[in-house]
Design an enzyme around this catalytic site. Sequence first.
Site, mmCIF file in Angstrom:
data_model
loop_
_atom_site.group_PDB
_atom_site.id
_atom_site.type_symbol
_atom_site.label_atom_id
_atom_site.label_comp_id
_atom_site.label_asym_id
_atom_site.label_seq_id
_atom_site.Cartn_x
_atom_site.Cartn_y
_atom_site.Cartn_z
ATOM 1 N N CYS A 135 30.976 -18.622 -12.147
ATOM 2 C CA CYS A 135 30.854 -19.942 -12.755
ATOM 3 C C CYS A 135 32.209 -20.665 -12.724
ATOM 4 C CB CYS A 135 30.283 -19.815 -14.167
ATOM 5 S SG CYS A 135 29.623 -21.379 -14.820
ATOM 6 N N HIS B 123 25.451 -16.113 -13.406
ATOM 7 C CA HIS B 123 26.154 -15.091 -14.191
ATOM 8 C C HIS B 123 25.508 -13.722 -13.974
ATOM 9 C CE1 HIS B 123 28.795 -17.607 -16.805
ATOM 10 N NE2 HIS B 123 27.908 -18.530 -16.489
ATOM 11 N N GLU C 33 26.629 -10.890 -14.804
ATOM 12 C CA GLU C 33 26.871 -10.038 -15.979
ATOM 13 C C GLU C 33 25.865 -10.315 -17.097
ATOM 14 O OE1 GLU C 33 29.078 -13.729 -17.217
ATOM 15 O OE2 GLU C 33 28.386 -12.781 -15.376
#
Length: 200
Positions: free
Chosen positions: A79, A177, A179
């Site tokens: 990002c 994202h 994660e």
Amino acid sequence: MLNISLADYRVGNLHSLKKSLENCGAKVTVVTDMKDLLDAECLAFPGVGAFDKTMEALLPYKEEICKKLESGVPGIGICIGTQILTGGSEEGTSPGLGFIDGNTVRLKAKQVPHMGWNMVDTDDALMDGIENRHFYFAHSYYCEPNDASMIRGTTEYEGIRIPTMFRKKNFVGTQFHPEKSSTSGLRFISNFVRFAEECL
């Protein structure tokens, strides 16, 4: 074991990325002095944050960081961690690191930010073993590189197709994202860790 230096520029989402990288077999060192990035074996730039604020700590080392990435040192940006590698952003006035030739632009959609799960269309090797290519997004801006060959994945949002995965040298950038993207995201990070190890 791969040693990853995770940049803590005081605005990023560190905890979930650090945990994900460690779960995938990497050793992670959180770096608070950006000068320490210059000795890194592998770089990680986390997501979440405003462009100018993120660049404050990095700008003094702009040339050295770019030289490191140009030399083939592996890295991942998520990002805002990818956006800061462009020349600049419509979000702020600070120059970016300039590793990616291009700029970060505002998403031209009715509903901004783009938040939630969406499909990433890609045939990149880092998606090996990932059947469900829906990943989590939370952004109002995205990278627009001048060299289209850097774009390795795209996503459709409100009828607009935007680039959401990037490669240059051994750097991998995502607008999504991983994660925060459950099993698919963890596999993506695991694939990146393996890729980075092979670069060394």
